[in-house]
Design a protein around this motif. Structure first.
Motif, PDB file in Angstrom:
ATOM      1  N   ALA A  31       0.824  -1.204   0.000  1.00 30.68           N
ATOM      2  CA  ALA A  31       0.000   0.000   0.000  1.00 30.68           C
ATOM      3  C   ALA A  31       0.863   1.261   0.000  1.00 30.68           C
ATOM      4  N   LEU A  32       1.902   1.265   0.810  1.00 29.09           N
ATOM      5  CA  LEU A  32       2.791   2.426   0.846  1.00 29.09           C
ATOM      6  C   LEU A  32       3.496   2.635  -0.488  1.00 29.09           C
ATOM      7  N   SER A  33       3.832   1.551  -1.168  1.00 30.52           N
ATOM      8  CA  SER A  33       4.498   1.665  -2.469  1.00 30.52           C
ATOM      9  C   SER A  33       3.580   2.303  -3.508  1.00 30.52           C
ATOM     10  N   MET A  34       2.311   1.917  -3.502  1.00 32.71           N
ATOM     11  CA  MET A  34       1.388   2.501  -4.471  1.00 32.71           C
ATOM     12  C   MET A  34       1.126   3.976  -4.176  1.00 32.71           C
ATOM     13  N   ILE A  35       1.038   4.324  -2.887  1.00 37.63           N
ATOM     14  CA  ILE A  35       0.898   5.744  -2.534  1.00 37.63           C
ATOM     15  C   ILE A  35       2.129   6.517  -2.996  1.00 37.63           C
ATOM     16  N   ALA A  36       3.301   5.927  -2.774  1.00 39.45           N
ATOM     17  CA  ALA A  36       4.530   6.571  -3.226  1.00 39.45           C
ATOM     18  C   ALA A  36       4.555   6.699  -4.741  1.00 39.45           C
ATOM     19  N   GLY A  37       3.984   5.718  -5.457  1.00 42.55           N
ATOM     20  CA  GLY A  37       3.923   5.805  -6.914  1.00 42.55           C
ATOM     21  C   GLY A  37       3.111   6.999  -7.391  1.00 42.55           C
ATOM     22  N   VAL A  38       2.003   7.262  -6.714  1.00 39.84           N
ATOM     23  CA  VAL A  38       1.189   8.425  -7.067  1.00 39.84           C
ATOM     24  C   VAL A  38       1.967   9.716  -6.817  1.00 39.84           C
ATOM     25  N   LEU A  39       2.627   9.801  -5.667  1.00 44.93           N
ATOM     26  CA  LEU A  39       3.385  11.004  -5.331  1.00 44.93           C
ATOM     27  C   LEU A  39       4.546  11.220  -6.297  1.00 44.93           C
ATOM     28  N   VAL A  40       5.229  10.149  -6.657  1.00 47.00           N
ATOM     29  CA  VAL A  40       6.347  10.264  -7.597  1.00 47.00           C
ATOM     30  C   VAL A  40       5.838  10.761  -8.952  1.00 47.00           C
ATOM     31  N   ALA A  41       4.696  10.250  -9.401  1.00 53.29           N
ATOM     32  CA  ALA A  41       4.140  10.683 -10.685  1.00 53.29           C
ATOM     33  C   ALA A  41       3.811  12.172 -10.667  1.00 53.29           C
ATOM     34  N   VAL A  42       3.201  12.637  -9.580  1.00 50.22           N
ATOM     35  CA  VAL A  42       2.826  14.048  -9.490  1.00 50.22           C
ATOM     36  C   VAL A  42       4.072  14.937  -9.445  1.00 50.22           C
ATOM     37  N   ILE A  43       5.052  14.540  -8.650  1.00 50.99           N
ATOM     38  CA  ILE A  43       6.280  15.348  -8.543  1.00 50.99           C
ATOM     39  C   ILE A  43       7.053  15.332  -9.856  1.00 50.99           C
ATOM     40  N   TRP A  44       7.122  14.166 -10.488  1.00 47.15           N
ATOM     41  CA  TRP A  44       7.823  14.067 -11.775  1.00 47.15           C
ATOM     42  C   TRP A  44       7.180  14.972 -12.815  1.00 47.15           C
ATOM     43  N   ARG A  45       5.860  14.988 -12.845  1.00 45.24           N
ATOM     44  CA  ARG A  45       5.155  15.856 -13.793  1.00 45.24           C
ATOM     45  C   ARG A  45       5.428  17.327 -13.500  1.00 45.24           C
ATOM     46  N   ALA A  46       5.582  17.668 -12.223  1.00 44.62           N
ATOM     47  CA  ALA A  46       5.742  19.071 -11.848  1.00 44.62           C
ATOM     48  C   ALA A  46       7.148  19.596 -12.105  1.00 44.62           C
ATOM     49  N   VAL A  47       8.168  18.763 -11.915  1.00 45.22           N
ATOM     50  CA  VAL A  47       9.546  19.278 -11.958  1.00 45.22           C
ATOM     51  C   VAL A  47      10.332  18.813 -13.180  1.00 45.22           C
ATOM     52  N   ALA A  48       9.833  17.843 -13.934  1.00 46.98           N
ATOM     53  CA  ALA A  48      10.593  17.344 -15.083  1.00 46.98           C
ATOM     54  C   ALA A  48      10.682  18.408 -16.174  1.00 46.98           C
ATOM     55  N   PRO A  49      11.835  18.536 -16.824  1.00 43.97           N
ATOM     56  CA  PRO A  49      11.954  19.508 -17.930  1.00 43.97           C
ATOM     57  C   PRO A  49      11.106  19.060 -19.121  1.00 43.97           C
ATOM     58  N   MET A  50      10.479  20.024 -19.751  1.00 48.05           N
ATOM     59  CA  MET A  50       9.622  19.716 -20.888  1.00 48.05           C
ATOM     60  C   MET A  50      10.394  19.872 -22.199  1.00 48.05           C
ATOM     61  N   VAL A  51      10.020  19.074 -23.170  1.00 48.48           N
ATOM     62  CA  VAL A  51      10.607  19.127 -24.510  1.00 48.48           C
ATOM     63  C   VAL A  51       9.611  19.799 -25.442  1.00 48.48           C
ATOM     64  N   GLN A  52      10.089  20.791 -26.188  1.00 46.44           N
ATOM     65  CA  GLN A  52       9.223  21.560 -27.070  1.00 46.44           C
ATOM     66  C   GLN A  52       9.119  20.914 -28.452  1.00 46.44           C
ATOM     67  N   GLY A  53       7.908  20.974 -28.972  1.00 50.57           N
ATOM     68  CA  GLY A  53       7.669  20.546 -30.342  1.00 50.57           C
ATOM     69  C   GLY A  53       7.126  21.696 -31.167  1.00 50.57           C
ATOM     70  N   VAL A  54       7.235  21.606 -32.489  1.00 52.63           N
ATOM     71  CA  VAL A  54       6.752  22.632 -33.408  1.00 52.63           C
ATOM     72  C   VAL A  54       5.781  21.984 -34.384  1.00 52.63           C
ATOM     73  N   VAL A  55       4.683  22.677 -34.634  1.00 46.38           N
ATOM     74  CA  VAL A  55       3.664  22.181 -35.557  1.00 46.38           C
ATOM     75  C   VAL A  55       3.900  22.773 -36.944  1.00 46.38           C
ATOM     76  N   SER A  56       3.804  21.932 -37.943  1.00 45.60           N
ATOM     77  CA  SER A  56       3.934  22.372 -39.333  1.00 45.60           C
ATOM     78  C   SER A  56       2.713  21.889 -40.104  1.00 45.60           C
ATOM     79  N   ILE A  57       2.031  22.824 -40.774  1.00 49.57           N
ATOM     80  CA  ILE A  57       0.845  22.489 -41.569  1.00 49.57           C
ATOM     81  C   ILE A  57       1.160  22.752 -43.033  1.00 49.57           C
ATOM     82  N   SER A  58       1.095  21.720 -43.844  1.00 49.90           N
ATOM     83  CA  SER A  58       1.391  21.838 -45.265  1.00 49.90           C
ATOM     84  C   SER A  58       0.395  21.000 -46.055  1.00 49.90           C
ATOM     85  N   ASN A  59      -0.242  21.665 -47.049  1.00 52.38           N
ATOM     86  CA  ASN A  59      -1.234  20.994 -47.886  1.00 52.38           C
ATOM     87  C   ASN A  59      -2.344  20.350 -47.060  1.00 52.38           C
ATOM     88  N   GLY A  60      -2.704  21.019 -46.006  1.00 50.39           N
ATOM     89  CA  GLY A  60      -3.791  20.534 -45.168  1.00 50.39           C
ATOM     90  C   GLY A  60      -3.405  19.436 -44.205  1.00 50.39           C
TER      91      GLY A  60
END
Length: 210
Positions: A31-60
């Motif tokens: 049970a403690l491991s699963m709770i820790a899994g939720v916390l790790v996911a939330v913290i990882w989402r909050a502090v992890a560096p994001m990678v940028q993407g660019v959108v290109s639209i050509s011929n629809g």
């Protein structure tokens, strides 16, 4: 004086089935491991560096590519997840040593390994789901205009960072057990016999027994 010792040792009384302590430790650490899994996911989402993407639209047709092909953002995401998982593993190993080493050390070790793997994979999935596009590049870039930038979904590039969690948890737990021991008293580790052998009682061939 002769001493008679029974060829078979008498059964000892522990007061409760041995497996209850092991089951309790396994369930608690799971049970403690699963709770820790939720916390790790939330913290990882909050502090992890994001990678940028660019959108290109050509011929629809709409496509996406990296804003910086040489970015080290994905490495940073792996490293951040590995650090968060390692911290969770250390805390769980210490908790298992302090709370479960007397009641069920084997159950605690199995839970640190099995539940650690499950919690780590769950944290990676849940953290990705919390990120941009719920883990889908198509969803993340859905409303982005031409030449617009957006955050790519989180991802784990090196699977080893997931297995780092259970490895650290189990390794640290056994290290603590090796250094400090289980910490049980002698009567807890080796319960008293229900029918102890009386070494002072005279045997059948002892003159005092006649």
């Amino acid at each position: 004086m002769s001493i008679e010792i029974s060829p078979t040792l008498p059964a000892y009384d522990t007061g409760k089935p041995w497996w209850r302590g092991e089951a309790y430790s396994a369930l608690l650490l799971g049970a403690l491991s699963m709770i820790a899994g939720v916390l790790v996911a939330v913290i990882w989402r909050a502090v992890a560096p994001m990678v940028q993407g660019v959108v290109s639209i050509s011929n629809g047709q709409k496509s996406a590519y990296y804003a910086n092909p040489e970015t080290k953002g994905f490495v940073g995401q792996d490293g951040t997840f590995g650090i968060c998982g390692a911290v969770a593993a250390i805390l769980l190993a210490v908790a298992a040593f302090l709370w479960c080493r007397r009641r069920g050390p084997i159950g605690a070790a199995l839970a640190l390994a099995g539940a650690g793997v499950g919690a780590a994979y769950f944290a990676a999935w849940f953290g990705t789901w919390l990120g941009p596009g719920r883990g889908s590049i198509v969803a993340a870039a859905k409303n982005v205009p031409n030449n617009g930038t957006f955050d790519l979904p989180l991802q784990i590039g090196a699977t080893g960072v997931i297995w780092l969690w259970p490895a650290i948890a189990v390794g640290l737990y056994f290290l603590l057990m090796l250094i400090f021991g289980p910490g049980d008293e002698a009567e807890e580790q080796f319960p008293q016999w229900a029918d102890p052998v009386d070494l002072t009682a005279p045997g059948p061939g002892d003159p005092a027994a006649r």
